[in-house]
Design a protein around this motif. Structure first.
Motif, PDB file in Angstrom:
ATOM      1  N   GLY A   6      -5.927   7.622   3.151  1.00 21.11           N
ATOM      2  CA  GLY A   6      -5.851   6.236   3.566  1.00 21.11           C
ATOM      3  C   GLY A   6      -4.892   5.459   2.678  1.00 21.11           C
ATOM      4  N   PRO A   7      -4.492   4.268   3.094  1.00 17.51           N
ATOM      5  CA  PRO A   7      -3.595   3.452   2.268  1.00 17.51           C
ATOM      6  C   PRO A   7      -4.260   3.065   0.950  1.00 17.51           C
ATOM      7  N   LEU A  12      -4.002   0.542  -2.298  1.00 22.29           N
ATOM      8  CA  LEU A  12      -3.392  -0.697  -2.796  1.00 22.29           C
ATOM      9  C   LEU A  12      -2.720  -0.420  -4.131  1.00 22.29           C
ATOM     10  N   GLN A  18       0.623   5.276   1.052  1.00 22.55           N
ATOM     11  CA  GLN A  18      -0.183   6.210   1.834  1.00 22.55           C
ATOM     12  C   GLN A  18       0.387   7.613   1.727  1.00 22.55           C
ATOM     13  N   TYR A  23       0.832  -1.192   0.000  1.00 23.17           N
ATOM     14  CA  TYR A  23       0.000   0.000   0.000  1.00 23.17           C
ATOM     15  C   TYR A  23       0.869   1.246   0.000  1.00 23.17           C
TER      16      TYR A  23
END
Lengths: 114, 113
Positions: free
Chosen positions: B43-44, B46, B38, B36
């Motif tokens: 938010g992280p 993918l 960030q 991931y």
């Protein structure tokens, strides 16, 4: 298509209070997971729900609880807030509860405890 | 339980150079390894994942390799660009009713123009 949406984006509470965080998964996704991310660390798993049932729980106290609704949205509740609960709370959705389905994260709710 | 270690914690590269981030995991039952990205205030996201039945996967400038015997996996970013600057997290999960991701501690990648 909309991604994972979380509300509110920011929240300030005082010690001892209770908080409810909300999450709407990607359309068609039936699984929601919650993670806590403390500043400077990786996310830590709190709960996973699939088809409204709890499928997994991380190493968090009973002050933390969650539920999933028929429309697959979810709420995370935290009671008796402590200073150490200050963190970014992330929700992730996936199409299934198990298997190798990717988890997609929202932008989180930043919770600050004073 | 599963433990994922990630290094380095910070990495600075010149634009156009390659970047490599490495992770090790402890539980040999783990079979899914996502990465991931960030960015600040987000938010992280993918960026790539790999399953244990595959040794390598590539997507444009990003590749991931997996060594099940040694229990480590790596992220390779080629031709880095300033917009690659972010915190990168590796994660691992194993079969079960809950697809719990165990994350590494993150790598702050800075691409210098």
């Amino acid at each position: 298509d909309a991604g994972v949406t979380q509300s509110p984006t920011h929240l300030i509470k005082t010690r001892g209070q209770q908080v409810t965080l909300r999450c709407s998964p990607i359309s068609g996704h039936k699984s929601v997971s919650w993670y806590q991310q403390v500043l400077g660390q990786g996310p830590q798993f709190i709960f996973q729900y699939y088809e409204k049932e709890e499928r997994g729980r991380g190493n968090f106290p009973d002050r933390f609880s969650a539920r999933q609704f028929p429309n697959y949205s979810s709420e995370l509740n935290v009671n008796a807030l402590l200073l150490g609960d200050s963190a970014l709370y992330l929700c992730a959705s996936s199409s299934q509860g198990g298997g190798n389905q990717p988890q997609h994260f929202g932008d989180g709710t930043r919770l600050s405890i004073l | 339980g599963e433990n994922v270690e990630q290094h380095p914690s910070t990495l600075s590269v010149q634009e156009g150079d390659s970047a490599v981030i490495k992770c090790t995991y402890s539980d040999s039952a783990s079979n899914y390894f996502p990465w991931y990205k960030q960015e600040l205030g987000k938010g992280p996201q993918l960026i790539i994942d790999i399953r244990s039945n595959v040794g390598e996967k590539k997507d444009q400038r990003i590749a991931v390799t997996l060594n099940k015997t040694a229990k480590h996996f790596s992220l390779h970013i080629t031709e880095t660009q300033p917009e690659d600057s972010a915190v990168y997290f590796c994660a691992a999960s194993k079969p079960g009713s809950a697809r719990q991701l165990t994350f590494g501690s993150g790598t702050q990648l800075t691409v210098l123009p």
